[in-house]
Each structure stands twice: as structure tokens, then as C-alpha cells.
Design a protein around this motif. Structure first.
Motif, PDB file in Angstrom:
ATOM      1  N   PRO A  48       4.676  -4.369 -15.364  1.00 27.22           N
ATOM      2  CA  PRO A  48       3.533  -4.341 -14.443  1.00 27.22           C
ATOM      3  C   PRO A  48       3.797  -3.402 -13.273  1.00 27.22           C
ATOM      4  CG  PRO A  48       4.758  -6.394 -14.206  1.00 27.22           C
ATOM      5  CD  PRO A  48       5.330  -5.692 -15.402  1.00 27.22           C
ATOM      6  N   MET A  49       2.785  -2.660 -12.871  1.00 26.04           N
ATOM      7  CA  MET A  49       2.931  -1.760 -11.735  1.00 26.04           C
ATOM      8  C   MET A  49       3.004  -2.584 -10.449  1.00 26.04           C
ATOM      9  SD  MET A  49       0.448   1.415 -12.653  1.00 26.04           S
ATOM     10  CE  MET A  49      -0.016   1.729 -14.368  1.00 26.04           C
ATOM     11  N   CYS A  50       3.941  -2.231  -9.598  1.00 20.49           N
ATOM     12  CA  CYS A  50       4.152  -2.954  -8.346  1.00 20.49           C
ATOM     13  C   CYS A  50       3.930  -1.985  -7.183  1.00 20.49           C
ATOM     14  CB  CYS A  50       5.559  -3.534  -8.300  1.00 20.49           C
ATOM     15  SG  CYS A  50       5.947  -4.389  -6.768  1.00 20.49           S
ATOM     16  N   ILE A  51       2.889  -2.223  -6.403  1.00 23.12           N
ATOM     17  CA  ILE A  51       2.552  -1.352  -5.273  1.00 23.12           C
ATOM     18  C   ILE A  51       3.302  -1.803  -4.031  1.00 23.12           C
ATOM     19  CG2 ILE A  51       0.704  -0.501  -3.789  1.00 23.12           C
ATOM     20  CD1 ILE A  51       0.541   0.501  -6.665  1.00 23.12           C
ATOM     21  N   ILE A  52       4.059  -0.884  -3.433  1.00 24.33           N
ATOM     22  CA  ILE A  52       4.723  -1.163  -2.169  1.00 24.33           C
ATOM     23  C   ILE A  52       3.885  -0.629  -1.010  1.00 24.33           C
ATOM     24  CG2 ILE A  52       6.777  -0.655  -0.769  1.00 24.33           C
ATOM     25  CD1 ILE A  52       8.355  -0.638  -3.390  1.00 24.33           C
ATOM     26  N   ARG A  53       3.312   0.556  -1.192  1.00 18.51           N
ATOM     27  CA  ARG A  53       2.464   1.159  -0.151  1.00 18.51           C
ATOM     28  C   ARG A  53       1.327   1.885  -0.844  1.00 18.51           C
ATOM     29  NH1 ARG A  53       0.139   1.631   4.227  1.00 18.51           N
ATOM     30  NH2 ARG A  53       0.875   2.779   6.037  1.00 18.51           N
ATOM     31  N   MET A  54       0.130   1.730  -0.301  1.00 21.98           N
ATOM     32  CA  MET A  54      -1.033   2.443  -0.824  1.00 21.98           C
ATOM     33  C   MET A  54      -1.871   2.916   0.347  1.00 21.98           C
ATOM     34  SD  MET A  54      -4.195   0.942  -3.133  1.00 21.98           S
ATOM     35  CE  MET A  54      -5.028   0.185  -1.724  1.00 21.98           C
ATOM     36  N   LYS A  55      -2.333   4.143   0.241  1.00 23.33           N
ATOM     37  CA  LYS A  55      -3.242   4.683   1.252  1.00 23.33           C
ATOM     38  C   LYS A  55      -4.339   5.454   0.561  1.00 23.33           C
ATOM     39  CE  LYS A  55      -0.816   5.286   5.619  1.00 23.33           C
ATOM     40  NZ  LYS A  55      -0.448   6.268   6.657  1.00 23.33           N
ATOM     41  N   GLY A  56      -5.513   5.434   1.152  1.00 28.83           N
ATOM     42  CA  GLY A  56      -6.595   6.189   0.541  1.00 28.83           C
ATOM     43  C   GLY A  56      -7.691   6.537   1.528  1.00 28.83           C
TER      44      GLY A  56
ATOM     45  N   PHE B 239     -15.519  12.879  -1.526  1.00 27.80           N
ATOM     46  CA  PHE B 239     -14.444  12.744  -2.505  1.00 27.80           C
ATOM     47  C   PHE B 239     -13.683  11.461  -2.187  1.00 27.80           C
ATOM     48  CE2 PHE B 239     -12.427  14.749   1.100  1.00 27.80           C
ATOM     49  CZ  PHE B 239     -11.173  14.145   1.170  1.00 27.80           C
ATOM     50  N   THR B 240     -12.829  11.062  -3.099  1.00 27.19           N
ATOM     51  CA  THR B 240     -11.952   9.906  -2.904  1.00 27.19           C
ATOM     52  C   THR B 240     -10.533  10.325  -3.260  1.00 27.19           C
ATOM     53  OG1 THR B 240     -13.674   8.257  -3.318  1.00 27.19           O
ATOM     54  CG2 THR B 240     -11.390   7.584  -3.707  1.00 27.19           C
ATOM     55  N   ARG B 241      -9.602  10.040  -2.365  1.00 25.03           N
ATOM     56  CA  ARG B 241      -8.199  10.410  -2.555  1.00 25.03           C
ATOM     57  C   ARG B 241      -7.343   9.179  -2.333  1.00 25.03           C
ATOM     58  NH1 ARG B 241      -5.339  15.529  -1.790  1.00 25.03           N
ATOM     59  NH2 ARG B 241      -3.152  15.156  -1.299  1.00 25.03           N
ATOM     60  N   MET B 242      -6.504   8.838  -3.318  1.00 17.57           N
ATOM     61  CA  MET B 242      -5.659   7.650  -3.254  1.00 17.57           C
ATOM     62  C   MET B 242      -4.199   8.026  -3.490  1.00 17.57           C
ATOM     63  SD  MET B 242      -7.842   5.114  -2.752  1.00 17.57           S
ATOM     64  CE  MET B 242      -6.846   3.691  -3.157  1.00 17.57           C
ATOM     65  N   ILE B 243      -3.303   7.445  -2.696  1.00 16.96           N
ATOM     66  CA  ILE B 243      -1.868   7.664  -2.851  1.00 16.96           C
ATOM     67  C   ILE B 243      -1.203   6.314  -3.053  1.00 16.96           C
ATOM     68  CG2 ILE B 243       0.257   8.524  -1.795  1.00 16.96           C
ATOM     69  CD1 ILE B 243      -2.927   9.812  -0.389  1.00 16.96           C
ATOM     70  N   PHE B 244      -0.410   6.197  -4.110  1.00 17.44           N
ATOM     71  CA  PHE B 244       0.284   4.954  -4.446  1.00 17.44           C
ATOM     72  C   PHE B 244       1.791   5.200  -4.431  1.00 17.44           C
ATOM     73  CE2 PHE B 244      -3.704   5.338  -6.715  1.00 17.44           C
ATOM     74  CZ  PHE B 244      -4.358   4.137  -6.445  1.00 17.44           C
ATOM     75  N   ILE B 245       2.533   4.305  -3.795  1.00 10.33           N
ATOM     76  CA  ILE B 245       3.990   4.337  -3.817  1.00 10.33           C
ATOM     77  C   ILE B 245       4.461   2.988  -4.336  1.00 10.33           C
ATOM     78  CG2 ILE B 245       6.109   4.591  -2.461  1.00 10.33           C
ATOM     79  CD1 ILE B 245       4.458   6.168  -0.407  1.00 10.33           C
ATOM     80  N   GLY B 246       5.286   2.987  -5.376  1.00 11.98           N
ATOM     81  CA  GLY B 246       5.730   1.708  -5.897  1.00 11.98           C
ATOM     82  C   GLY B 246       6.601   1.855  -7.128  1.00 11.98           C
ATOM     83  N   ARG B 247       6.789   0.734  -7.821  1.00 12.69           N
ATOM     84  CA  ARG B 247       7.648   0.684  -9.007  1.00 12.69           C
ATOM     85  C   ARG B 247       6.814   0.668 -10.284  1.00 12.69           C
ATOM     86  NH1 ARG B 247      10.865  -2.438  -5.533  1.00 12.69           N
ATOM     87  NH2 ARG B 247      12.986  -1.629  -5.382  1.00 12.69           N
ATOM     88  N   HIS B 248       7.341   1.342 -11.301  1.00  9.63           N
ATOM     89  CA  HIS B 248       6.732   1.375 -12.643  1.00  9.63           C
ATOM     90  C   HIS B 248       5.308   1.944 -12.613  1.00  9.63           C
ATOM     91  CE1 HIS B 248      10.151  -0.983 -13.934  1.00  9.63           C
ATOM     92  NE2 HIS B 248       9.850  -1.940 -13.086  1.00  9.63           N
ATOM     93  N   LEU B 249       5.059   2.892 -11.714  1.00 12.30           N
ATOM     94  CA  LEU B 249       3.729   3.489 -11.642  1.00 12.30           C
ATOM     95  C   LEU B 249       3.556   4.494 -12.777  1.00 12.30           C
ATOM     96  CD1 LEU B 249       3.271   4.126  -7.810  1.00 12.30           C
ATOM     97  CD2 LEU B 249       2.874   2.038  -9.144  1.00 12.30           C
ATOM     98  N   GLU B 250       2.350   4.553 -13.298  1.00 10.59           N
ATOM     99  CA  GLU B 250       2.056   5.475 -14.400  1.00 10.59           C
ATOM    100  C   GLU B 250       0.661   6.063 -14.178  1.00 10.59           C
ATOM    101  OE1 GLU B 250      -0.078   6.321 -17.810  1.00 10.59           O
ATOM    102  OE2 GLU B 250       0.399   4.177 -17.946  1.00 10.59           O
ATOM    103  N   HIS B 251       0.601   7.389 -14.075  1.00 12.51           N
ATOM    104  CA  HIS B 251      -0.595   8.081 -13.608  1.00 12.51           C
ATOM    105  C   HIS B 251      -1.826   7.813 -14.465  1.00 12.51           C
ATOM    106  CE1 HIS B 251      -3.350  11.413 -12.796  1.00 12.51           C
ATOM    107  NE2 HIS B 251      -2.775  11.521 -11.613  1.00 12.51           N
ATOM    108  N   GLU B 252      -1.702   7.961 -15.765  1.00  6.80           N
ATOM    109  CA  GLU B 252      -2.872   7.877 -16.635  1.00  6.80           C
ATOM    110  C   GLU B 252      -3.552   6.516 -16.560  1.00  6.80           C
ATOM    111  OE1 GLU B 252      -4.414  10.242 -18.218  1.00  6.80           O
ATOM    112  OE2 GLU B 252      -2.969  11.684 -17.438  1.00  6.80           O
ATOM    113  N   THR B 253      -2.755   5.443 -16.574  1.00 11.76           N
ATOM    114  CA  THR B 253      -3.331   4.097 -16.500  1.00 11.76           C
ATOM    115  C   THR B 253      -3.971   3.848 -15.143  1.00 11.76           C
ATOM    116  OG1 THR B 253      -1.742   3.230 -18.103  1.00 11.76           O
ATOM    117  CG2 THR B 253      -2.818   1.633 -16.667  1.00 11.76           C
ATOM    118  N   LEU B 254      -3.302   4.279 -14.071  1.00  8.24           N
ATOM    119  CA  LEU B 254      -3.884   4.132 -12.738  1.00  8.24           C
ATOM    120  C   LEU B 254      -5.201   4.887 -12.640  1.00  8.24           C
ATOM    121  CD1 LEU B 254      -0.955   4.381 -10.141  1.00  8.24           C
ATOM    122  CD2 LEU B 254      -2.576   2.502 -10.399  1.00  8.24           C
TER     123      LEU B 254
END
Length: 367
Positions: free
Chosen positions: A291-299, A335-350
Motif C-alpha cells: 500500500p502507498m504510504c503518504i508522508i507529505r502531500m502538497k497540491g 490546472f491541478t498540480r499534486m506532489i506526493f512524498i512517501g513510501r511505495h509510491l507508484e506514478h501510474e496508479t496514483l
């Protein structure tokens, strides 16, 4: 009587509160200083406490070692006292020791001293996970505390950072880097060559591509680079300068993922998507099944039907949406811009899952 008893135990219906967030104009900003032992945190704070910079800064120490001139001037309280002694400095700053870094404890310190400070710098212990501390100050701000979280500064020992990131304390080191709003790579004078330093910075960027990064020696930094960051309010400006990293072997499975699309976000769908991502942990990395684990997210979001730009951010499972005062100049600019920082992140699924909450404005572009 039994019926009355049952009704008394029923959960009350939750009613949404529609109010403006508390203003930060009369609050004191708190900057969290984190980093491993020897990274240069105390050297940085010694500079803050001794230089003439015309700023009234309260430095809160939450760890004690041997040999520090600051720490020798302080006595940790016995029998549970939060603090024992304040140390007044000639430049108007003040230093104290605390056992409890809770928001209320620090507010009480300020109240007892009867002084208004421009800034509070809070130094954490070397192995501390800054996430709970950051969450504590950030959430207490919503309850109209006298303090607000301004940002997290992580000090890096350039000579030993790679060793720490690959050793038994790798998880803590990566966690400190991932939450940072500013990363100070210190002791670069001890690095044998530029290629080694560039490799270190690439590894740091693979974990956190959002933070501002500085290189220095002896912890010398401009105070303006670690104060007035506004990383947790609508004044923050980091979203326009995110470093795009090339995917490669990630440290502790941590990475930064950026998504930018020409689309409006449908708020109800987005909230449901956040539940799946942050709380239910329903989105998994298709390569390792974790499972993707988000530590920090900004958008920066363009919400459907809302003329204002909206900032969204999260630390772990805590999330907040804040409307800015800036309107989109035109329909085509949205537009919409999102930045994700975390563990087990995978671009296509996100990306594909996030798109389910969006309504395209024009031809979509994907990073």
C-alpha cells in the motif's frame, strides 16, 4: 426509562462547521529543526543565539549532550518540571530546555516569561520522527493556538549521510528528509570531491524533490532561508519549483511523485479518493503490492465551480484544503498540480486513480 437511557448513548449527528481559519497575523511561527546527532543542529542554534540579527527568537532545546556551551547553561527540571532555567542572550534571543514539546507547554513558557517573540525554533532529538511533532503544531493551529507551524528544517551531515541512509537507522533518516521543507546539507568541506556530493544530493532528491536544498559548512545559513517559510499556509510558493527526479533505486522505498493535469477537480470525488489513499490505504504499488504510504502531500488545485486557486496538503493521514485569494486568470489557465512524498509510491496508479476525481479542462498533459 430504558428508552431514555438508550437515546442518551446515541452518537450525536455531526454538523459541518463553516468558518474562516484562524489568522496567523498575531501568532508566533514555529520552525522545527531536525537531523541526526552531529549534523550541525546545535551549531546552527548557537549561531542564531549569538549573532546580531535584530530578531527576537526563542530557541527550545529538547535534547542534551555533553560539551555544548548552551546546554551547560541550562538545568533540566527534576520531578517532572517542564523547564528549569531560561538563558537570556545579549542579542534579544532566549534559550530554554523542555521535556515536553507539546504546544501547550511551549505556550506556557511564553506566558511565564511574559514576552512576545518573533519566532520559535524547536530542536528535536537526533532520532526523533518529526511527523508527530509537525502534526501536533499544525493541528493545534486549527484550534486557534498562539503558535503555528512555519516549516521543518532538516540538517544533513554530508560526510555520513549516505552511511546513515544505508545503515540500521535508515528509516529514521529517510523520514526526516521526507518531511523537510528545507534541507541543509552541512559539512560539505569534508567531502572529497564534487561527484560524491552530487551523488548524495541525487539520493536526497529521490526521497524529497519538494524541499529547498542548501549546501553549507559549519551550519552557516541565512536566517531568511529557515524563517518565514509559510509552508503550511496559502502563502507557500514551493509548488512552482518542484525538482523533477528521475526514478531510480529509492532509499527505504521512499520517493517523490509529481502529477500535473489540465483538469478541474470534483471535490466530492477527490475527498473520496483521499480517504482511499490516506486512511484506507487502498491504493497499492502494482510492482510490489505494498500500500502507498503518504508522508507529505502538497497540491495546487482547480476545483470545479470555484474561481479561486486552492491549496491542499497532508502530513500522514491529516489533510487540509485552503482556498487562496488568487483567482484563475482565465478558463484555459486552470490546472491541478499534486506532489506526493512517501513510501511505495507508484506514478501510474496514483495518476489513473487521481484522474477519476477530475474533469478535464482541455487536452490533458501528464508528467
Amino acid at each position: 426509562m430504558a428508552e431514555d437511557s438508550e437515546s442518551d448513548e446515541e452518537c450525536p449527528q455531526l454538523v459541518p462547521i463553516h468558518q474562516q481559519p484562524c489568522s496567523n497575523s498575531n501568532k508566533v511561527p514555529v520552525t522545527i529543526i531536525t537531523g541526526f546527532l552531529g549534523a550541525g543542529k546545535t551549531t546552527l542554534l548557537n549561531y542564531v543565539l549569538t549573532e546580531q540579527h535584530q530578531k527576537r527568537i526563542a530557541v527550545i532545546l529538547n535534547e542534551f549532550g555533553e560539551g555544548s556551551a548552551i546546554e551547560k547553561s541550562l538545568a533540566v527540571g527534576e520531578e517532572g518540571q517542564l523547564y528549569e532555567e531560561w538563558l537570556e542572550l545579549r542579542n534579544g534571543c532566549l534559550c530554554c530546555s523542555v521535556k515536553d514539546v507539546g504546544v501547550k507547554a511551549i505556550e506556557n513558557l511564553m506566558l511565564k516569561k511574559g514576552r512576545k517573540f518573533d519566532y520559535v525554533l524547536l530542536e528535536t532529538t537526533g532520532l526523533a520522527d518529526p511527523v508527530p511533532i509537525a502534526n501536533m503544531f499544525w493541528m493545534d493551529e486549527q484550534l486557534c493556538s498562539d503558535l503555528y507551524l512555519d516549516g521543518v528544517v532538516t540538517m544533513i551531515d554530508a560526510k555520513y549521510c549516505l552511511q546513515q541512509l544505508e545503515g540500521p537507522e535508515a528509516k529514521q533518516a529517510a523520514q526526516q528528509i521526507s518531511l523537510a521543507d528545507v534541507i541543509v546539507v552541512n559539512k560539505i568541506d569534508l567531502i572529497p570531491n564534487r561527484a560524491y556530493l552530487d551523488g548524495l544530493i541525487d539520493k536526497i532528491r529521490s526521497v524529497n524533490g519538494l524541499a529547498m536544498l542548501m549546501e553549507t559548512q559549519r551550519s552557516k545559513v541565512e536566517l531568511d532561508h529557515i524563517l518565514d517559510l509559510h509552508c503550511y499556509d496559502v502563502k507557500e510558493k514551493q509548488l512552482s519549483s518542484v525538482t523533477m527526479v528521475t526514478p531510480h533505486a529509492h532509499i527505504q522505498n521512499m520517493s517523490t511523485v509529481t502529477i500535473e493535469i489540465a483538469a478541474d477537480v470534483v471535490e466530492e470525488r477527490f475527498d473520496r479518493w483521499l480517504e482511499e489513499l490516506l486512511w484506507e490505504k487502498a491504493l497499492c504499488n502494482r510492482h510490489n503490492g505494498q500500500p502507498m504510504c503518504i508522508i507529505r502531500m502538497k497540491g495546487m488545485m482547480s476545483l470545479l465551480g470555484n474561481p479561486l486557486r486552492v491549496i491542499v496538503q497532508a502530513v500522514n493521514e491529516t489533510v487540509e484544503k485552503l482556498p487562496t485569494t488568487t483567482e484563475w486568470a482565465s478558463f484555459d489557465e486552470r490546472f491541478t498540480r499534486m506532489i506526493f512524498i512517501g513510501r511505495h509510491l507508484e506514478h501510474e496508479t496514483l495518476y489513473s486513480s487521481f484522474m477519476s476525481s477530475c474533469q478535464p479542462v482541455k487536452n490533458q498533459t501528464k508528467l
